[in-house]
Structures are given as C-alpha cells and as structure tokens.
Design a protein around this motif. Structure first.
Motif, PDB file in Angstrom:
ATOM      1  N   VAL A  13       0.844  -1.201   0.000  1.00  0.00           N
ATOM      2  CA  VAL A  13       0.000   0.000   0.000  1.00  0.00           C
ATOM      3  C   VAL A  13       0.876   1.247   0.000  1.00  0.00           C
ATOM      4  O   VAL A  13       0.701   2.152  -0.811  1.00  0.00           O
ATOM      5  CB  VAL A  13      -0.956  -0.003   1.211  1.00  0.00           C
ATOM      6  CG1 VAL A  13      -1.813   1.262   1.216  1.00  0.00           C
ATOM      7  CG2 VAL A  13      -1.839  -1.241   1.185  1.00  0.00           C
TER       8      VAL A  13
ATOM      9  N   HIS B 251      -1.339  -4.881   2.202  1.00  0.00           N
ATOM     10  CA  HIS B 251      -2.714  -5.366   2.018  1.00  0.00           C
ATOM     11  C   HIS B 251      -2.678  -6.884   1.848  1.00  0.00           C
ATOM     12  O   HIS B 251      -1.989  -7.403   0.967  1.00  0.00           O
ATOM     13  CB  HIS B 251      -3.341  -4.701   0.795  1.00  0.00           C
ATOM     14  CG  HIS B 251      -4.723  -5.194   0.485  1.00  0.00           C
ATOM     15  ND1 HIS B 251      -5.840  -4.760   1.177  1.00  0.00           N
ATOM     16  CD2 HIS B 251      -5.168  -6.081  -0.431  1.00  0.00           C
ATOM     17  CE1 HIS B 251      -6.903  -5.360   0.687  1.00  0.00           C
ATOM     18  NE2 HIS B 251      -6.524  -6.169  -0.283  1.00  0.00           N
TER      19      HIS B 251
ATOM     20  N   ASP C  57      -5.581  -4.833   6.146  1.00  0.00           N
ATOM     21  CA  ASP C  57      -4.310  -4.129   6.001  1.00  0.00           C
ATOM     22  C   ASP C  57      -3.562  -4.153   7.329  1.00  0.00           C
ATOM     23  O   ASP C  57      -4.181  -4.047   8.389  1.00  0.00           O
ATOM     24  CB  ASP C  57      -4.532  -2.670   5.576  1.00  0.00           C
ATOM     25  CG  ASP C  57      -5.159  -2.557   4.193  1.00  0.00           C
ATOM     26  OD1 ASP C  57      -5.061  -3.542   3.430  1.00  0.00           O
ATOM     27  OD2 ASP C  57      -5.742  -1.506   3.883  1.00  0.00           O
TER      28      ASP C  57
END
Length: 732
Positions: free
Chosen positions: A502, A512, A581
């Motif tokens: 990310v 992620h 995440d």
C-alpha cells in the motif's frame, strides 16, 4: 371548548374509547398506514397525501388520538422526504398541541426525533440535542416500529451536526431494522445515510459497499428518492477517485431517475397537491378555531350559562391544582425511584463484572483440566497406531485421533478468545521473513488442500521488503484461520493468498492481505454476523463442513490488537474474499541476523538420557513410551523436590518440566535447578491456562515450551532442536 376537551380527555382517556372500537376500524387504520408508507416511499406524493387526509378523518371519527398523532408525524416525514413541499413544522405543531392534552410516549418520541433533525438542518445545535434527549427519554425501546423510525432521525441529526461517530453507532445498531410498514425502505435509507458519512470521512471503500446494498434494495422495491441520491453519491465518489467513466455512468443514471420521477411536471403536480393540502389543512384549523370562538361568544352572551362557566373555571383550576400536586408527588417518587434504580444498576454492573471474571476463570480451568485427559487420549492413540494394529482397528484409532485433535483445536480456540478478552495477549515486534511466514502457512495446509482437491496459490508483491518488524506468529494464526476456512468451503478449486504494497518509506510500510476462494460463498444476511462467535450460517453447513465457528472471531480479535479490521466481499456460489491491512516497521539492515535452519535428525535422538518431571501417572507412562520409541531413556520425577534431587545427582541431556504440580510448581523447580546448572536445556511441558504467561516460563529459565497435548512430530522436533541449540551455544 379547548378546556372542556381537556376535561373530557382526562375523564375519558382515548385508550378506553379505542379499546371499545370494532376490529374493522383498527384494520382500516392499519391498511391506510400501510398504503401511505408505500406511496411515500415509492414516490407518489399525491396518493400519500390523499391517504393521510383519509386517515386523519377516520382517526377523528373514531376518537383515536394516538392514530391522529401518528398521521401528523407521518405528514411531517412525507414533506421532509419530498424536500418540504409543505413546511413539516405545520404538522408537528398540531401533533404537539394534541400531545399537550394526551400522553402518548411513542408519538412524542417520533415527533421529538423529527424536530431534532429539522433544528439540526437549521443549524440550531443546542435545540437539536434537546429534542434528541427528549425523544430517547420518551420512547418505548421494546417497540421496533417506534425505535426504527426514531433512531433514523436521531442518526440523521447527528450526521447534520457532524457527530459522525455517534451517527454511525446509532445507524449500525439498527441494521437490519424491524418495522411493520417500511422495513426495506428503512434498511436502504440507513445504509444510504451511513454511506454519506463514510463519503464525508473519505472512506470511499466502505461507502461503496453500503451504496451497493442500498441500490439493490431500492431497485428491487422501487424507492426512486433513494435511487437518485445513491447514484448521485456514487457519481461523487467516482469523481473523487478520478474514475470519470464510472462518474459519467452514475451521472446518467441519476439524470434518468430525475427525469422519470422528479421532472418539472411531476414537481409541479407535487406543489399543486401540497398547496391544496396545506390550504385545506390551514382552513380546517382556522374554521375549527373560528367555530370555537363563535360558540364561546354565544355562551358569553347567554347570562344563564355564566354560573356554569364559572363552575367550569373553578373545576379546571381545581384539576390543575390537583394535577400540580400529583405531579410534584410523582416527581418526588420518581427521584427516589431513580436513586434506587441507580444503586441497583451499580450492583448489577458489579455482578456482571464478577460474572465475566468467573466465566474467564471457569473456561481457563476447564480448558486446562481437559488437556490432561486429552494428552492421554492423543498420546495413547499415537502409540497404538505405531504398534501395527489390525486393519479393522486402524480406522477406529484414526477416528479417535481425529476427534482428540478436533477437541484440542476447539479448546485452543476458546482459550485464545478468552486471552484476548482478558487483555492477556499483546502484539509483539520482532524481525521476521514475510515470504517464509506465508510459505510456512501454505505448507502447513497443503494436506488439507489435497483432501478437497484444492490448490493454494501465493501471489506476493515483490515490492514488499522480505524482512519486516511485527508479530509473525499472530499473522500466521490469522492467515491459517482464513486459508483453512477457504479450503473447507471449496472443492476442486483455488485458494489465492495475495499481498500488495500500500505504501512504503524508510521506516515503515503498509501491506494489504487478501484471501480469495472459489467456494460456496456467503449470503448477505449471514455477512452481518459472520464474525460473531459460533456463527456458521446454518445447522446444515455445520453438519456438512464441521468446525467450531470461532475461527473468524479469532481473526477479528487478533486484528484488533494491530488496530486493523477484517473485511469481506462475497456472493452465494461465487466464492468469498477476506482482506485486511497491516502496518509494519522496517528493520535496520545492520541488526538483521541470518536465521539458522539446522535441525537435529530424528536418528540423532537415539541414546539421549532425559529427566521427565510429571505428577500424573498416566502422563508419565505415555511420555516415557513416546521417548522410548526413539531410543531415548529417562528418569521420572513425581514432583519438584524429587526433580531437584535427581538433577543434582545425575547428568541429563534435557529436562521435560511439567508446570502445574502439587508442592512446588515447575517454574520454581526450574529456578532452583538453574542455581546449580545453567546449561541443561529445560522444556516446559504444560497445559497452558488463561493466567499462564510464556514470559514467566522463559524468565524462570525454561528454554522452550511444548503445549499438552502435542503432536508427536512437534514433540521430537522441539527436543532435538533444543539440544542442538544448547550444544552450539555451549561451544561458542
């Protein structure tokens, strides 16, 4: 006349009159309310107004005061929904006039909630919050028809006041709503308002999920206003995300709905109906007031009625005095009752906390005590399987082994959840190899995948640094639960574990994670509670696929330790996608040490001499036999005192130390042995409980931990690696 009406209402409450109504009248009011809600929500303003006029006339003719208030509130809601063709305050004022004479808490709650929203729309924050408190204090929270509407306007009020956290809490709590007249409409509008909040918070992903749900419901049941607002908001999101192709699509959809339902001709018709309705309503109010004034004037002019009016005035004053006295008495009693209730609530709170602690202790004790007999079951089953049983016995022994391991997994899941609830788990920060951790997860589940003819595919982003700082153990637990679930509900398919970078800088990065499967999928209804404990969808799913229903609860709880959340996308028959995440620190390259992968071969275990410290006789026999299978001899100590004595008098390659023993515990025994022998490897062989901390084990001098009951391969591997590590450290 108004005062005389007050007296009549006090003497003959409308509830008594309503109780004597024929059933057909009630049925007529209910059918009218149903049709009014339908026309309101499907965009037919004229028919909704016509129904409201009929409803008020019918309620007046049957003296159903509560129905009159309900219709006034519904009148106000209609005009708010159609962007105020008539000022909603007109109808709320009439509702308030009736509520002054008649106590109807549910009608008061909805009126106050609507008024709160109107005040918030005008920027009157203080007045809006006053009406919110008044609504919450008046409502019967056991009546879903009332709470579903009241909470909608309270949530919309908080949204107008930009109190987003409160708004989300109120609206999320009411999904799915329960309402006799407009359940689907409320579900759609709740999600639309929530999506608007997420949009304003720039959380476009969550907004999109809610908008998709609202769009499906509105399209299916024909709610044009929600369809219009939903497409407009999706247009705004697409604009922010610079997806101009989608933005144009949603703009055209919104424009099409605007032209179909809210074109100038339709708006003109609404305004004409609204003007006629408003004029008729105000004329009726004026006529009623004029009629009252004429009658009053006539009575004033008739001298014979002077004494009657005087008497009536005296009665009114007397009633008001009595009412004031009774109100004061009720106030005093209410205050006393509140004090008493507050005390009871405090006691109840303390009892609840005590019960929670007792529950945790109970589950901890039960899980710990179950491990000891489970050790015997799994250990003896393993020994019997290795002693060449008859073919007719092998299937029974394998079933027994499977049942023991299933029960152990269930106990471990319960203990894990209780440790999280009791704040016994903390996220660690250690350097680890991300690709290796993911490969280990995949390798540990290869056999499970093979059973359902599935394949596990790893799609790793090369831009993610291989070395990260975080808690690899808990990350592995999360992924094992997600991949294990995916494999269980998939046959002849693929389970893809994907990672994407990310963002990255020299100190930290965000990754992620996503687990996709091609399985049976999850229905929309089940998605609402899939992360709750023991949630398995249905009895049929539980019977077919098995499992405890705790895996996703553990995932959600573990992610909360990292301030992260699990998300889900799924359709029935189309597979599922779980994603989240996580933030990691980037380690200093100069501090990274290369991992040693050297392991002791099982053949090298032959000839070792160990000390087994165990108070349970059955466990002593099982452990001794398992060691003997690999050519390992051992001495057995029944307690800590005997263990200290044998450790002083003999030389051992390793000590297996039970922790929970009578007399002195295994931790104290380890500390005593470390006073005269600091090099011998000591492995804690124990059934972990809720209060046990692995930090305590290592602090006392243990080199490693094996949790009972254990898998034999892990048992031998841990023994071999501990001895190998001890020898290498001793040489250095």
């Amino acid at each position: 006349m108004r005062y005389v009406l007050i007296i009549l209402l006090l003497i003959f409450p409308p509830t008594v009159l309503e109780a004597q109504e024929p059933i057909t009248l009630k049925d007529s009011l209910i059918s009218l309310k149903t049709s009014i809600h339908h026309y309101k929500n499907t965009g037919d303003y004229g028919k909704a107004v016509l129904g409201l006029e009929k409803g008020i006339k019918l309620a007046n003719s049957t003296n159903n005061i509560e129905a009159i208030i309900d219709f006034y509130n519904l009148y106000a809601r209609l005009n708010i929904q159609f962007t105020r063709p008539v000022n909603p305050e007109i109808y709320l004022n009439e509702a308030r006039e009736v509520l002054r004479m008649y106590k109807y808490p549910n009608g008061q709650a909805i009126s106050s909630a609507i008024e709160a929203y109107l005040q918030a729309s005008l920027g009157n924050d203080f007045q809006a919050m006053q009406h919110v408190r008044k609504a919450l204090g008046a409502a019967d929270h056991n009546n879903p028809d009332v709470t579903s509407v009241m909470e909608l306007y309270i949530g919309m009020t908080y949204h107008k006041l930009k109190m987003y956290d409160k708004a989300k809490k109120v609206l999320q709590r009411m999904i799915p709503p329960i309402n006799s007249y407009e359940e689907k409409y409320l579900l759609a509008i709740y999600q639309l308002v929530l999506a608007t909040i997420y949009f304003e918070e720039e959380n476009y992903e969550s907004a999109q999920i809610l908008l998709d749900n609202a769009l499906r419901i509105s399209a299916r049941y024909g709610f044009p206003r929600i369809l219009l607002d939903t497409n407009r908001l999706k247009y705004e999101i697409a604009q922010h995300e610079q997806d101009y192709k989608k933005a144009l699509l949603y703009y055209k959809k919104a424009d099409s709905i605007q032209l179909k339902y809210f074109n100038p001709k339709a708006l003109q018709q609404q305004n004409e109906v609204a003007s006629a309705s408003e004029s008729e309503f105000l004329n009726n109010v004026i006529a009623r007031m004029s009629q009252d004034e004429i009658k009053q004037q006539q009575k004033v002019n008739i001298s014979k009625l002077t004494s009657v009016l005087s008497s009536a005035l005296l009665i009114i004053i007397s009633l008001l005095t009595i009412s004031l006295y009774r109100n004061n008495q009720i106030k005093f009693k209410t205050n006393d009752l509140l004090v008493k209730k507050n005390r009871e609530l405090q006691v109840a709170k303390e009892e609840a906390e005590k019960a929670m602690r007792a529950k945790g202790e109970f589950l901890s004790t039960v899980s710990h005590e179950l491990r000891t007999p489970l050790y015997a079951v799994t250990g003896l089953t393993h020994l019997l399987l290795e002693e060449n049983p008859k073919e007719s016995q092998k299937e029974h022994l394998k079933s027994l082994k499977f049942s023991g391991e299933y029960l152990l997994d269930f106990i471990n899941d319960i203990l894990q959840i209780n440790k999280i609830d009791a704040n016994k788990l903390l996220a660690e920060k250690l350097v680890f190899d991300l690709p290796k951790a993911l490969n280990d997860v995949a390798n540990s589940l290869r056999q499970t995948a093979h059973e359902n003819k599935n394949t596990i595919v790893l799609e790793l982003d090369d831009q993610i640094p291989s070395k990260l700082v975080g808690d690899s153990l808990k990350l592995s637990q999360i992924l094992i639960n997600l991949v294990g679930n995916a494999l269980k509900f998939t046959e002849n398919g693929k389970v893809i574990v994907r990672t994407e970078l990310v963002y990255l800088d020299h100190q930290s990065c965000k990754v992620h994670f996503e687990v996709n499967d091609e399985g049976i999928g999850i229905s929309e209804e089940m998605q609402l509670n899939i992360f709750e404990s023991f949630a398995q969808g249905s009895i049929q799913i539980n019977r077919k696929y098995g499992g405890t229903g705790l895996g996703l609860t553990i995932v959600k709880s573990l992610l909360s330790l990292f301030n992260s959340e699990i998300h889900l996308k799924s359709e029935v028959g189309m597979g599922s996608s779980f994603y989240f995440d996580l933030n990691f620190d980037i380690p200093d390259p100069t501090t990274i040490e290369e991992e040693k992968t050297e392991e002791l071969e099982e053949a090298s275990l032959n000839g070792l001499h160990l000390l087994v410290v165990e108070d349970n006789k059955i466990n002593q026999v099982i452990t001794k036999k398992m060691l003997g299978k690999k050519g390992i001899s051992c001495h057995v100590a029944d307690n800590g005192y005997e263990a200290i004595k044998l450790a002083k008098e003999n030389t051992y390659d390793l000590i297996l130390m039970d922790i929970h023993m009578p007399g002195i515990s295994g931790l104290i025994t380890t500390e005593e042995i470390r006073k005269f022998n600091t090099t011998i490897p000591i492995i804690a062989l124990t059934a972990l409980s809720l209060d046990d901390s692995t930090d305590d084990f290592f602090a006392s001098g243990c080199n490693n931990i094996i949790t009972k009951p254990f898998k034999p391969d892990l048992f031998y591997q841990t023994i071999g690696n501990s001895i190998l590590k001890s020898k290498s450290e001793h040489v250095q």
